[in-house]
Design a protein around this motif. Structure first.
Motif, mmCIF file in Angstrom:
data_model
loop_
_atom_site.group_PDB
_atom_site.id
_atom_site.type_symbol
_atom_site.label_atom_id
_atom_site.label_comp_id
_atom_site.label_asym_id
_atom_site.label_seq_id
_atom_site.Cartn_x
_atom_site.Cartn_y
_atom_site.Cartn_z
ATOM 1 N N LEU A 43 0.849 -1.181 0.000
ATOM 2 C CA LEU A 43 0.000 0.000 0.000
ATOM 3 C C LEU A 43 0.889 1.236 0.000
ATOM 4 C CD1 LEU A 43 -2.900 0.962 0.056
ATOM 5 C CD2 LEU A 43 -2.784 0.970 2.547
ATOM 6 N N ARG A 44 0.775 2.005 -1.054
ATOM 7 C CA ARG A 44 1.573 3.224 -1.173
ATOM 8 C C ARG A 44 0.649 4.430 -1.111
ATOM 9 N NH1 ARG A 44 5.397 0.819 -5.702
ATOM 10 N NH2 ARG A 44 6.661 -0.405 -4.294
ATOM 11 N N SER A 45 1.164 5.511 -0.545
ATOM 12 C CA SER A 45 0.347 6.700 -0.356
ATOM 13 C C SER A 45 -0.130 7.277 -1.684
ATOM 14 C CB SER A 45 1.107 7.736 0.456
ATOM 15 O OG SER A 45 0.300 8.876 0.643
ATOM 16 N N PRO A 46 0.738 7.683 -2.594
ATOM 17 C CA PRO A 46 0.203 8.057 -3.911
ATOM 18 C C PRO A 46 0.285 6.851 -4.846
ATOM 19 C CG PRO A 46 2.425 8.911 -3.684
ATOM 20 C CD PRO A 46 2.099 8.174 -2.421
ATOM 21 N N GLY A 48 -1.981 3.943 -4.373
ATOM 22 C CA GLY A 48 -2.825 2.871 -3.884
ATOM 23 C C GLY A 48 -2.103 1.557 -3.721
#
Length: 155
Positions: A43-46, A48
């Motif tokens: 899961l990455r912030s920018p 998804g």
């Protein structure tokens, strides 16, 4: 009440699941998504959820090149041709073989569960396969197909 004929029920469910698999494969060409990408994803912030690198082969055969969708569509057409028999297959041993239909339905379910649009087709294919297995356990025979063997246009 009458006696439930398991192979007829599974035939209708299998026909519906196979048409659904063809339709899902068609939509899978345009909206390509590996269904199981959330397992082990990052899961990455920018951006998804990014699929795990372990699933790179599935991303290749589903997202980059729609090989799974093509194979599923072909198998769906084969199942429709068996369940709603084309005149060439009508009354043949291949069309009457319940064991062959079970194997093809399980293969269809294994293919359609991989891409997002095919999950319902996978579920109904497995249900039809279970009902066909029940028909085999009860030693049901396809009497209509046996009676119509060799007759063209009369059945």
């Amino acid at each position: 009440m009458g006696k439930l004929i398991w192979h007829e029920l599974s035939r209708y469910i299998s026909l519906t699941a196979s048409v659904y698999a063809v339709w899902a494969s068609f939509w899978g060409f345009f909206f390509r998504k590996f269904f199981w990408d959330f397992v082990g994803g990052i899961l990455r912030s920018p951006g998804g959820l990014q699929p795990s690198p372990k699933f790179a082969i599935f991303i290749t055969v589903i997202v980059k090149f729609p090989i799974v969708q093509i194979a599923t569509m072909a198998l769906g057409f084969v199942m429709v041709a068996l369940e709603y028999p084309i005149p060439i297959l009508k009354g043949t041993a291949i069309q009457r073989s319940i064991a062959l239909k079970v194997v093809l339905l399980i293969m269809q379910a294994a293919g359609t569960v991989l891409f997002y649009q095919g999950t319902n087709a996978a579920l109904w294919s497995l249900i039809a396969a279970m009902f066909y297995i029940r028909a085999l356990a009860l030693r049901e025979k396809m009497e209509d197909a046996i009676r119509n063997k060799g007759r063209v246009g009369e059945a």
